[in-house]
Design an enzyme around this catalytic site. Structure first.
Site, PDB file in Angstrom:
ATOM      1  N   GLN A  98       2.337  32.870  10.480  1.00  0.00           N
ATOM      2  CA  GLN A  98       0.933  33.237  10.477  1.00  0.00           C
ATOM      3  C   GLN A  98       0.701  34.586   9.780  1.00  0.00           C
ATOM      4  O   GLN A  98       1.607  35.398   9.622  1.00  0.00           O
ATOM      5  CB  GLN A  98       0.401  33.282  11.909  1.00  0.00           C
ATOM      6  CG  GLN A  98       0.269  31.928  12.586  1.00  0.00           C
ATOM      7  CD  GLN A  98       1.565  31.386  13.123  1.00  0.00           C
ATOM      8  OE1 GLN A  98       2.589  32.058  13.139  1.00  0.00           O
ATOM      9  NE2 GLN A  98       1.532  30.134  13.565  1.00  0.00           N
ATOM     10  N   GLY A 158      15.407  25.780   8.029  1.00  0.00           N
ATOM     11  CA  GLY A 158      15.112  26.065   9.433  1.00  0.00           C
ATOM     12  C   GLY A 158      13.614  26.043   9.678  1.00  0.00           C
ATOM     13  O   GLY A 158      12.808  25.770   8.800  1.00  0.00           O
ATOM     14  N   TRP A 159      13.239  26.391  10.889  1.00  0.00           N
ATOM     15  CA  TRP A 159      11.847  26.221  11.282  1.00  0.00           C
ATOM     16  C   TRP A 159      10.921  27.172  10.553  1.00  0.00           C
ATOM     17  O   TRP A 159      11.284  28.283  10.203  1.00  0.00           O
ATOM     18  CB  TRP A 159      11.705  26.450  12.787  1.00  0.00           C
ATOM     19  CG  TRP A 159      12.646  25.585  13.518  1.00  0.00           C
ATOM     20  CD1 TRP A 159      12.980  24.296  13.237  1.00  0.00           C
ATOM     21  CD2 TRP A 159      13.417  25.977  14.626  1.00  0.00           C
ATOM     22  NE1 TRP A 159      13.899  23.863  14.125  1.00  0.00           N
ATOM     23  CE2 TRP A 159      14.194  24.871  15.001  1.00  0.00           C
ATOM     24  CE3 TRP A 159      13.529  27.156  15.368  1.00  0.00           C
ATOM     25  CZ2 TRP A 159      15.060  24.890  16.071  1.00  0.00           C
ATOM     26  CZ3 TRP A 159      14.396  27.172  16.438  1.00  0.00           C
ATOM     27  CH2 TRP A 159      15.148  26.045  16.770  1.00  0.00           C
ATOM     28  N   ARG A 162      -2.488  36.845  20.962  1.00  0.00           N
ATOM     29  CA  ARG A 162      -1.972  37.533  22.138  1.00  0.00           C
ATOM     30  C   ARG A 162      -0.455  37.349  22.101  1.00  0.00           C
ATOM     31  O   ARG A 162       0.049  36.225  22.150  1.00  0.00           O
ATOM     32  CB  ARG A 162      -2.556  36.944  23.423  1.00  0.00           C
ATOM     33  CG  ARG A 162      -1.964  37.552  24.680  1.00  0.00           C
ATOM     34  CD  ARG A 162      -2.534  36.946  25.957  1.00  0.00           C
ATOM     35  NE  ARG A 162      -1.705  37.369  27.084  1.00  0.00           N
ATOM     36  CZ  ARG A 162      -0.694  36.672  27.582  1.00  0.00           C
ATOM     37  NH1 ARG A 162      -0.402  35.480  27.093  1.00  0.00           N
ATOM     38  NH2 ARG A 162       0.018  37.141  28.588  1.00  0.00           N
ATOM     39  N   ASP A 199       3.452  36.885  22.377  1.00  0.00           N
ATOM     40  CA  ASP A 199       4.366  36.221  23.299  1.00  0.00           C
ATOM     41  C   ASP A 199       5.752  36.853  23.257  1.00  0.00           C
ATOM     42  O   ASP A 199       6.640  36.430  23.994  1.00  0.00           O
ATOM     43  CB  ASP A 199       4.478  34.734  22.938  1.00  0.00           C
ATOM     44  CG  ASP A 199       5.021  34.520  21.542  1.00  0.00           C
ATOM     45  OD1 ASP A 199       6.222  34.244  21.417  1.00  0.00           O
ATOM     46  OD2 ASP A 199       4.266  34.650  20.560  1.00  0.00           O
ATOM     47  N   HIS A 214      -2.380  31.825  22.395  1.00  0.00           N
ATOM     48  CA  HIS A 214      -1.747  32.394  23.588  1.00  0.00           C
ATOM     49  C   HIS A 214      -2.698  33.159  24.510  1.00  0.00           C
ATOM     50  O   HIS A 214      -2.249  34.001  25.289  1.00  0.00           O
ATOM     51  CB  HIS A 214      -0.591  33.347  23.214  1.00  0.00           C
ATOM     52  CG  HIS A 214       0.465  32.734  22.367  1.00  0.00           C
ATOM     53  ND1 HIS A 214       1.262  33.459  21.521  1.00  0.00           N
ATOM     54  CD2 HIS A 214       0.864  31.446  22.237  1.00  0.00           C
ATOM     55  CE1 HIS A 214       2.096  32.664  20.886  1.00  0.00           C
ATOM     56  NE2 HIS A 214       1.873  31.432  21.312  1.00  0.00           N
ATOM     57  N   GLU A 243      -1.446  27.708  19.894  1.00  0.00           N
ATOM     58  CA  GLU A 243      -0.510  27.494  20.995  1.00  0.00           C
ATOM     59  C   GLU A 243      -1.133  28.089  22.251  1.00  0.00           C
ATOM     60  O   GLU A 243      -1.683  29.187  22.211  1.00  0.00           O
ATOM     61  CB  GLU A 243       0.832  28.179  20.731  1.00  0.00           C
ATOM     62  CG  GLU A 243       1.653  27.530  19.640  1.00  0.00           C
ATOM     63  CD  GLU A 243       2.935  28.293  19.366  1.00  0.00           C
ATOM     64  OE1 GLU A 243       3.074  29.431  19.879  1.00  0.00           O
ATOM     65  OE2 GLU A 243       3.794  27.762  18.653  1.00  0.00           O
TER      66      GLU A 243
END
Length: 602
Positions: free
Chosen positions: A171, A192-193, A444, A446, A478, A499
């Site tokens: 992001q 990878g992710w 927010r 995490d 979040h 999320e």
């Protein structure tokens, strides 16, 4: 971000990953020049002079703006030095803008770390050509790109060395006004992710390969092809975009973007710095610059107060009162009162992720209910004392019609926690009608420092009260309660990524009356007309995996409120959704990280 074991390249498609001239002009002399229709000279040159201001316009850009030209020696060494400092400095204080004067540069690889922006200084991307790469990879994080936040590339033409440029971001990492003379790979080395991302006003001559990217939004661009999709790929106004096919493959494709206006940018007119203000477009498709000089207006730097870290909010407001715009050079700005934007057409432009921190519970920035304000390119970081809001566009009750000249909020990012304990009740409030929110990440935290269910308490992400608001590229994550609340009529959102808060301690902590959990995206019961395309919400309740979320989306069940291409995902079965929108859509399925989708609602 959840950190599952690394997928192999072979499994990447089957189990997607997670993620200084002094100005003396009167305010009336601040009229911009229309490029192509009038002289590019300063609009102030023909205007009467007022008494000298206490604060000057223009000036140098400070030590954290590094400007190169083709004859500069040691460019690669300087790029490498900045990257070494910023590569893993996720919550550090360094901020940099790397600016390239028009010309041709050979053999460069500009690797970008945190809080680093790279940009050309031409009117068109093709004015600044790099025979080389602008690279984002994830070696600092063991090949996981889900935390490659806060970096940007703008206004450059790239001819990648291998034929393909790598841009593996998450992001708050926009790719704007770029011309890639080759392909674009959105995954890290090793596939990878990755959890991005945003492209606008760009041309990629070759194919874009998302590979492991879970979601992506591309607007008003041109691509030579698009290789695959994972969960949610959204396109509006993109030449060469894949056809509409959600959910298999999950492409959401709109032929045009209903309203758009590109982000302001700094450029050189000879030796003079100016800020270009692209014009508003309706039913936009393709880039603004493909057929020559982009259309819009231009302001000289002498009409900007060039702010440096350490300046007070009072000084910033004095500059605005004088009729100056604001250029925030890279760094951190502590505020003890809100920045107050009252004048129509005011530009507040940040470079290098300039960061505003309200220290004493104030709102960082507010605008009046006026036409054409442009807010772009800065980060607001919540302070340790709770702010009721962090950004307010228009006052409560704003009702003026701004359809011909809306306020735009572009690459304005908000963070609560991560760099230290921060709190805010509601992060962003949009009261002015016709506002365009064009790419934001409201987060927010995490992870990082100052993180906990009550430590970085933030109940609401974005609240839209104004009518006729359009969001293009909305990332909100979040929050303790609703991530997005929409009260205005005729609102529209193209692409939403969310999320829910990972750290909810138990079901009771998120209980919304008789409803299990707060929806990620809530349209108020009073709304009669609203529309959204390509919206996704994920849950990862790792503190209490037994938590149940009733739905990702909640809205009045009325024909005028419409959604297209919705999905919810339970990441590894850490919590579950019962439905997608209202009572519609199947529950997520156990530990399988497979989306539950709704193609059309109602």
């Amino acid at each position: 971000m959840p950190h599952f074991p690394m997928d192999s390249p072979d499994s990447v498609r089957s189990l997607p990953a997670r993620r200084s001239v002094l100005g003396a002009m009167a305010a009336t002399a601040a009229a911009p020049t229309l490029l192509g229709l009038s002289s590019p000279a300063s609009a102030a040159s023909a205007a009467p002079l007022a008494q000298p201001r206490a604060l000057p316009g223009g000036g140098d850009l400070g030590p954290n703006v590094i400007v190169f030209d083709p004859s500069t020696s040691g460019i690669q060494a300087k790029l490498d030095e900045v990257f070494r400092q910023q590569e893993s400095a996720q919550f550090g204080t360094g901020r940099y803008a790397l600016l390239f004067k028009p010309g041709t540069y050979n053999g460069l690889n500009a690797q970008l770390g945190f809080y680093t922006s790279i940009a050309g200084l031409g009117l068109s991307p093709d004015d600044t050509a790099i025979n080389g790469d602008v690279t984002v990879d994830a070696g600092w994080f063991n090949g996981n790109a889900t935390q490659n936040f806060w970096r940007s590339a703008e206004n450059l033409a790239l001819t990648p060395v291998s034929g393909t440029n790598r841009w593996a971001v998450a992001q708050a990492a926009p790719f704007r006004r770029m011309h890639v003379k080759g392909g674009l790979n959105l995954a890290p080395t090793g596939y990878g992710w990755a959890s991005g991302g945003y492209i606008a006003d760009s041309r990629i001559d070759g194919s874009v390969g998302p590979y492991s990217q879970q979601q992506w939004y591309t607007r008003d661009s041109s691509v030579g092809g698009w290789a695959n999709a994972v969960w949610n790929m959204v396109f509006s106004g993109v030449q060469g975009a894949p056809a509409q096919s959600f959910p298999n493959p999950p492409y959401t494709t709109l032929d045009t973007t209903p309203v758009s206006r590109e982000k302001p940018f700094l450029y050189l007119n000879g030796s003079e710095y100016r800020v270009f203000l692209p014009e508003r477009r309706t039913n936009a498709r393709g880039t603004t610059w493909g057929s020559g000089t982009p259309r819009g207006t231009s302001l000289p730097l002498t009409q900007f107060y060039v702010a440096k870290p350490g300046v007070t909010a009072a000084t910033l407001n004095a500059a605005l009162t004088q009729g100056l715009h604001l250029l925030l050079t890279p760094g951190i700005y502590h505020l003890d009162q809100p920045i107050q934007v009252n004048r129509a057409g005011t530009v507040v432009l940040g470079l290098g992720y300039a960061t505003l921190i309200p220290d004493n519970g104030v709102t960082a920035l507010r605008t009046a209910d006026v036409d054409g304000v442009r807010l772009a390119g800065f980060l607001i970081d919540a302070g340790p004392v709770n702010s009721s809001t962090l950004l307010e566009v228009g006052p409560t009750g704003a009702s003026a019609n701004h359809s011909a000249n809306p306020t735009t909020v572009q690459d304005v990012f908000i963070r609560i926690g991560g760099a230290g304990a921060g709190k805010a009740t509601t992060s962003m409030v949009i009261n002015s009608r016709h506002t365009i929110i064009d790419h934001t990440w409201v987060w927010r935290a995490d992870h990082g420092t100052g993180v906990g269910w009550e430590t970085n308490r933030a109940d609401y992400g974005i609240r839209v009260n104004g009518d006729d608001v359009l969001a293009t590229g909305l990332f909100v994550e979040h929050f303790n309660k609703y991530d997005v609340q929409w009260y205005g009529q005729r609102g529209r959102t193209i692409f939403f990524q969310n999320e829910k808060a990972y750290d909810a301690p138990n079901q009771a902590a998120i209980q919304n009356g008789s409803v299990k959990g707060y929806a990620a995206y809530k349209v108020a019961d009073s709304v009669t007309t609203h529309e959204g395309w390509g919206l996704g919400s994920y849950c990862y309740y790792n503190v209490d995996p037994t938590i149940v979320q009733h739905n990702g989306f909640a809205a009045p069940n009325t024909p005028g409120v419409k959604f297209h291409d919705l999905l919810v995902v339970s990441l590894g079965g850490q919590g579950q959704y019962e439905h997608v929108v209202n009572e519609t859509g199947a529950p997520t399925s156990g530990t399988s990280t497979v989306p539950s989708t709704v193609v059309s609602y109602p």
